[in-house]
Design a protein around this motif. Structure first.
Motif, PDB file in Angstrom:
ATOM      1  N   ILE A  26      18.257  24.052  76.398  1.00 12.71           N
ATOM      2  CA  ILE A  26      18.530  22.851  77.200  1.00 12.71           C
ATOM      3  C   ILE A  26      17.248  22.058  77.424  1.00 12.71           C
ATOM      4  CG2 ILE A  26      19.273  22.026  79.466  1.00 12.71           C
ATOM      5  CD1 ILE A  26      21.181  24.428  79.566  1.00 12.71           C
ATOM      6  N   LYS A  27      16.169  22.759  77.778  1.00  7.02           N
ATOM      7  CA  LYS A  27      14.896  22.085  78.021  1.00  7.02           C
ATOM      8  C   LYS A  27      14.369  21.446  76.741  1.00  7.02           C
ATOM      9  CE  LYS A  27      10.273  22.846  79.910  1.00  7.02           C
ATOM     10  NZ  LYS A  27       9.341  23.840  80.506  1.00  7.02           N
ATOM     11  N   GLY A  39      14.324  17.692  77.427  1.00  3.19           N
ATOM     12  CA  GLY A  39      13.036  17.390  78.033  1.00  3.19           C
ATOM     13  C   GLY A  39      13.055  17.647  79.528  1.00  3.19           C
ATOM     14  N   PHE A  40      12.548  16.685  80.309  1.00  3.41           N
ATOM     15  CA  PHE A  40      12.498  16.842  81.765  1.00  3.41           C
ATOM     16  C   PHE A  40      13.875  17.131  82.354  1.00  3.41           C
ATOM     17  CE2 PHE A  40      13.370  14.575  85.777  1.00  3.41           C
ATOM     18  CZ  PHE A  40      12.651  15.392  86.638  1.00  3.41           C
ATOM     19  N   PHE A  41      14.923  16.521  81.780  1.00  2.40           N
ATOM     20  CA  PHE A  41      16.274  16.694  82.316  1.00  2.40           C
ATOM     21  C   PHE A  41      16.825  18.102  82.073  1.00  2.40           C
ATOM     22  CE2 PHE A  41      15.815  12.128  81.418  1.00  2.40           C
ATOM     23  CZ  PHE A  41      15.979  11.639  82.707  1.00  2.40           C
ATOM     24  N   LEU A  66      17.691  20.736  86.746  1.00  3.15           N
ATOM     25  CA  LEU A  66      18.975  21.439  86.713  1.00  3.15           C
ATOM     26  C   LEU A  66      19.375  21.897  88.115  1.00  3.15           C
ATOM     27  CD1 LEU A  66      18.599  23.617  83.477  1.00  3.15           C
ATOM     28  CD2 LEU A  66      20.005  21.573  83.786  1.00  3.15           C
ATOM     29  N   GLY A  67      18.386  22.374  88.889  1.00  3.16           N
ATOM     30  CA  GLY A  67      18.665  22.770  90.265  1.00  3.16           C
ATOM     31  C   GLY A  67      19.142  21.600  91.106  1.00  3.16           C
ATOM     32  N   LEU A  68      18.532  20.442  90.883  1.00  5.03           N
ATOM     33  CA  LEU A  68      18.944  19.239  91.602  1.00  5.03           C
ATOM     34  C   LEU A  68      20.395  18.881  91.283  1.00  5.03           C
ATOM     35  CD1 LEU A  68      17.975  16.813  93.393  1.00  5.03           C
ATOM     36  CD2 LEU A  68      17.551  15.610  91.235  1.00  5.03           C
TER      37      LEU A  68
END
Length: 466
Positions: free
Chosen positions: A212-213, A217-219, A225-227
């Motif tokens: 996923i990273k 990237g940042f998302f 992901l926690g957000l």
């Protein structure tokens, strides 16, 4: 014993465990100065982990409680949480006697090579006291209570041996394994469902944090992901209050930012812990080398060291509304999940090791088990309530029974508890344990691979392909 009980509960794991580790380190030849430093670092790391877990629990609990309230479902069996279960377990007739008993059993198992795990997580011996208290309440026989506790401990050591290579490969804890029974007992279920999912082609769906990273990237980072997951949980809880500023504050600042903070900061704590554990692990190896003993002894620890990992925590948070939904619609369920919904990260930790962090698989494996778990806890709650009353625990008014969700859904507790009422089934259970240990010792590589371990050559090949 009451004085010892009070001392143990007052000091807590952040004091008791470092002291115990200091003694173990010195016993294995680590110099006193280095042993003290290691124990201090471990105590600091555990305090940090406990603070973060408490922070996460306090942040997510209002949302969880509100989801329960919004459901307007009144189930007669109440979830009082693992903390209450531990207090009740240590207050039963088995109680703190389980600590010297469990240490003795572990040492005997090491001597006779029934295990390669030295379980230094003595706080979590309460799991053994829990099954001992249930069995004593069920049979009225204290000795059967101790026997059931010993059998549960032996199985927890076996599961710890089984998962060690996979857990080490995924969580990167060298020389460490995990003995928390409310985590490791789901390894067989995870392996079975994971095998079915692979046959259905879900092994081709890569939904692990690293992939996923890499793609987002940042998302795809843990904080973001926690957000996102925190926003989803917060919305499910506070959607009726979003016409107010306080509602939005609870959703964003109270839940979403808190989950993102936990997922970002938590991975820093295990580094401190490993700095403390490495000298002890090396001391064990050096002592064995001096005596020409070619054997790897792994230190058994609490799976609290893994709960903040991205795939584990993401899965656990997604399972919260799923668990609530299932408890409402399953016709046989009488148990209302409340307190231990925040304990789902422990439930998921070793499932994550089996699936290599595949969040989709984790959700399916965890969600599917809850169908079984809700049935088990509905059947076990009256007995646990009986054990709680015998330990002078007061039952809330209007509640027919109490239990701890994370402990009450245990298939292993249920199996051992039921076996203790018949000499034949007791013997059968011991024979099953002996057989699985024998088969494990003869076919270690196959058992390791089944639990998610990828040999180094295959691991390198997979990395190149990615």
């Amino acid at each position: 014993m009451q004085a010892l009980n009070n001392f143990f509960n007052t000091m807590g794991s952040t004091v008791i465990l470092p002291v115990f580790i200091f003694v173990i380190a010195v016993a294995f030849g680590v110099k006193a100065k280095q042993a003290f430093r290691s124990a201090l670092l471990i105590g600091i790391a555990l305090a940090g982990i406990n603070m973060l877990v408490s922070y996460f629990t306090n942040a997510i609990s209002p949302a969880v409680n509100l989801m329960v309230e919004n459901s307007h479902v009144n189930l007669p069996y109440l979830d009082v949480g693992w903390g209450a279960a531990a207090a009740i377990a240590y207050s039963t007739r088995v109680g703190l006697l389980i600590i010297p008993l469990a240490i003795g059993v572990n040492l005997v198992a090491l001597i006779f090579r029934l295990t390669d795990t030295l379980n230094i997580d003595i706080w979590n011996y309460w799991h053994y006291a829990f099954i001992g208290g249930l069995t004593t309440a069920f049979t009225g026989n204290l000795w059967l209570g101790f026997l059931s506790a010993i059998i549960l401990e032996l199985f927890s050591l076996f599961f710890a041996d089984w998962i060690q290579p996979s857990a080490n490969q995924y969580y990167h804890y060298e020389g460490i394994t995990f003995t928390t029974i409310s985590s490791v007992e789901y390894i067989p279920w995870a392996i079975g469902i994971n095998w079915i999912l692979d046959k259905l082609g879900l092994d081709k769906v890569r939904l692990d944090p690293e992939t996923i990273k890499k793609r987002m990237g940042f998302f795809g980072e843990p904080a973001f992901l926690g957000l996102v997951v925190g926003l989803i949980i917060g919305f499910l809880a506070f959607w009726r209050q979003l016409n107010t500023l306080a509602g939005w504050a609870s959703l964003i600042a109270g839940v979403a930012i808190s989950v993102a903070t936990f997922m970002y900061i938590f991975p820093m704590m295990p580094r401190i812990l490993m700095e403390g554990l490495v000298p002890i692990s090396e001391g064990v190896r050096e002592m064995f080398n001096r005596r020409n003993i070619k054997r790897q002894i792994n230190l058994g620890m609490d799976t609290a060291l893994c709960v903040g990992e991205t795939a584990t925590l993401s899965t656990a948070l997604i399972l919260i509304p799923i668990a609530l939904g299932l408890s409402f619609i399953l016709p046989y369920n009488r148990f209302l999940w409340v307190a231990d919904l925040t304990g789902f990260p422990w439930f998921v930790t070793m499932i994550t090791a089996v699936t290599h962090g595949n969040i989709l698989k984790n959700i399916i494996i965890g969600g599917s088990y809850l169908f079984v778990g809700d049935l088990i806890i509905t059947k076990l709650t009256p007995v646990f309530t009986q054990a709680a009353i015998a330990a002078s625990w007061s039952i809330p008014a209007g509640v027919e029974g109490i239990n701890a969700g994370s402990e009450g859904i245990s298939w292993l507790h249920y199996t051992i508890y039921n076996a203790m009422n018949n000499p034949f089934t007791v013997i059968l259970l011991i024979v099953i344990y002996a057989l699985v240990v024998l088969l494990f010792k003869r076919h270690r590589d196959s058992w390791y691979k089944a639990a998610g371990y990828i040999p180094e050559e295959a691991d390198a090949s997979v990395s190149q392909q990615n």
